[in-house]
Motif scaffolding. Structure first.
Motif, mmCIF file in Angstrom:
data_model
loop_
_atom_site.group_PDB
_atom_site.id
_atom_site.type_symbol
_atom_site.label_atom_id
_atom_site.label_comp_id
_atom_site.label_asym_id
_atom_site.label_seq_id
_atom_site.Cartn_x
_atom_site.Cartn_y
_atom_site.Cartn_z
ATOM 1 N N ARG A 1 -2.093 -2.917 -1.832
ATOM 2 C CA ARG A 1 -2.705 -4.240 -1.719
ATOM 3 C C ARG A 1 -2.279 -5.170 -2.848
ATOM 4 N NH1 ARG A 1 -5.643 -0.211 -0.136
ATOM 5 N NH2 ARG A 1 -6.755 -0.244 1.836
ATOM 6 N N GLY A 2 -1.421 -4.651 -3.724
ATOM 7 C CA GLY A 2 -0.932 -5.468 -4.822
ATOM 8 C C GLY A 2 0.071 -6.503 -4.341
ATOM 9 N N ASN A 3 0.220 -7.567 -5.108
ATOM 10 C CA ASN A 3 1.170 -8.617 -4.758
ATOM 11 C C ASN A 3 2.574 -8.042 -4.658
ATOM 12 O OD1 ASN A 3 3.273 -10.742 -5.859
ATOM 13 N ND2 ASN A 3 1.600 -11.895 -4.912
ATOM 14 N N ARG A 4 3.242 -8.274 -3.537
ATOM 15 C CA ARG A 4 4.546 -7.650 -3.293
ATOM 16 C C ARG A 4 5.575 -8.022 -4.356
ATOM 17 N NH1 ARG A 4 5.458 -11.575 1.872
ATOM 18 N NH2 ARG A 4 3.224 -11.240 1.896
ATOM 19 N N THR B 1 -3.981 -5.194 8.290
ATOM 20 C CA THR B 1 -4.301 -5.299 6.865
ATOM 21 C C THR B 1 -4.134 -3.978 6.125
ATOM 22 O OG1 THR B 1 -6.646 -4.921 7.371
ATOM 23 C CG2 THR B 1 -5.901 -7.211 7.218
ATOM 24 N N ASN B 2 -3.984 -2.871 6.855
ATOM 25 C CA ASN B 2 -3.790 -1.576 6.207
ATOM 26 C C ASN B 2 -2.335 -1.328 5.816
ATOM 27 O OD1 ASN B 2 -6.516 -0.652 6.369
ATOM 28 N ND2 ASN B 2 -6.216 -0.217 8.543
ATOM 29 N N ILE B 3 -1.434 -2.175 6.289
ATOM 30 C CA ILE B 3 -0.019 -2.025 5.954
ATOM 31 C C ILE B 3 0.221 -2.574 4.553
ATOM 32 C CG2 ILE B 3 2.336 -2.679 6.567
ATOM 33 C CD1 ILE B 3 0.986 -0.736 8.519
ATOM 34 N N PRO B 4 0.852 -1.795 3.663
ATOM 35 C CA PRO B 4 1.121 -2.281 2.305
ATOM 36 C C PRO B 4 1.855 -3.618 2.312
ATOM 37 C CG PRO B 4 1.547 0.070 2.430
ATOM 38 C CD PRO B 4 1.289 -0.390 3.838
#
Length: 243
Positions: free
Chosen positions: A96-99, A188-191
């Motif tokens: 969930r971190g900023n890509r 939303t579960n996809i990184p």
């Protein structure tokens, strides 16, 4: 360079005030600490070795290949251990971190978007295994004369691929097919990293050809585990396979 999976992150995670990005790793860090204490009863092993072994075991259990693990990593020097004052650059690897921040952290370590795709593909596969695990009541264990529970070994180990333990997941091109389908639906579960164009391109390639993914995973894991490592002359634990 300095840093990498040298085990120094475990005591920081278990400290009184761990950085926010590490809070989710506390249960895993506790298990690693317990495992190290157990193993040190019979052999000399560092936390860095335990991290490498645990990662390889998680990958295989999730359906990935058996890996080569180099043992004998030295303990982290106190001067190089991460502290609350120098953890600002720690990436949020929860998915969930900023890509951009995550990819930048990988690049600082000399890695590429290919490594990002492989790492988070593994993470998704392992999470699926955890979600699907059914807790069963353990059989009571006999206690030996030392007051310790005896270890019982199964009489059948299943097929050749499971002779060192049961695989209960699927870590191959199918996981990337699933990830890409989820990203397309804005799951939303996809990184978040899979919404990066280059990382998504790597995932697309792995979704088409299993052999490329398995080959790259082996190479990538070896690279990750060697980051910042200083070896003391330990041996190699060979988890090799031809599948």
């Amino acid at each position: 360079g300095d840093g990498g999976p040298d085990g120094g992150i475990v005591p920081l995670t278990l400290s009184a005030n761990p950085p926010k990005v590490l809070v989710g790793l506390i249960p895993a860090a506790k298990e690693l600490e317990k495992l190290r204490k157990t193993l040190k009863r019979t052999t000399e092993i560092t936390m860095a070795d335990v991290v490498a072994l645990a990662g390889a075991e998680a990958i295989e259990t999730a359906g990935g290949p058996r890996l080569v693990v180099q043992l004998g990593k030295g303990e982290t020097k106190s001067s190089s251990k991460p502290t609350p004052s120098n953890v600002g650059s720690l990436p949020d690897l929860s998915g969930r971190g900023n890509r951009s921040d995550v990819i930048a952290a990988f690049r600082r370590a000399g890695l590429t978007e290919r490594d990002v795709a492989i790492f988070f593909g593994i993470r998704v596969a392992v999470e699926k295994v955890v979600e699907n695990v059914v807790n069963v009541e353990e059989e009571p264990q006999e206690v030996n004369e030392m007051g310790e529970s005896d270890v019982s070994f199964p009489s059948s180990f299943g097929g050749p691929k499971e002779k060192y333990g049961k695989q209960i997941g699927q870590l191959d091109k199918a996981i990337f097919v699933s990830i890409l389908a989820g990203a397309k639906q804005k799951d939303t579960n996809i990184p978040d990293v899979f919404y990066d164009t280059t990382v998504a391109d790597c995932a697309q390639a792995y979704a088409k050809k299993k052999t490329d993914f398995v080959k790259d995973l082996r190479e990538a894991y070896g690279s990750w585990m060697s980051l910042g490592a200083q070896y003391t002359g330990g041996g190699i634990l060979l988890f090799d396979s031809n599948y």
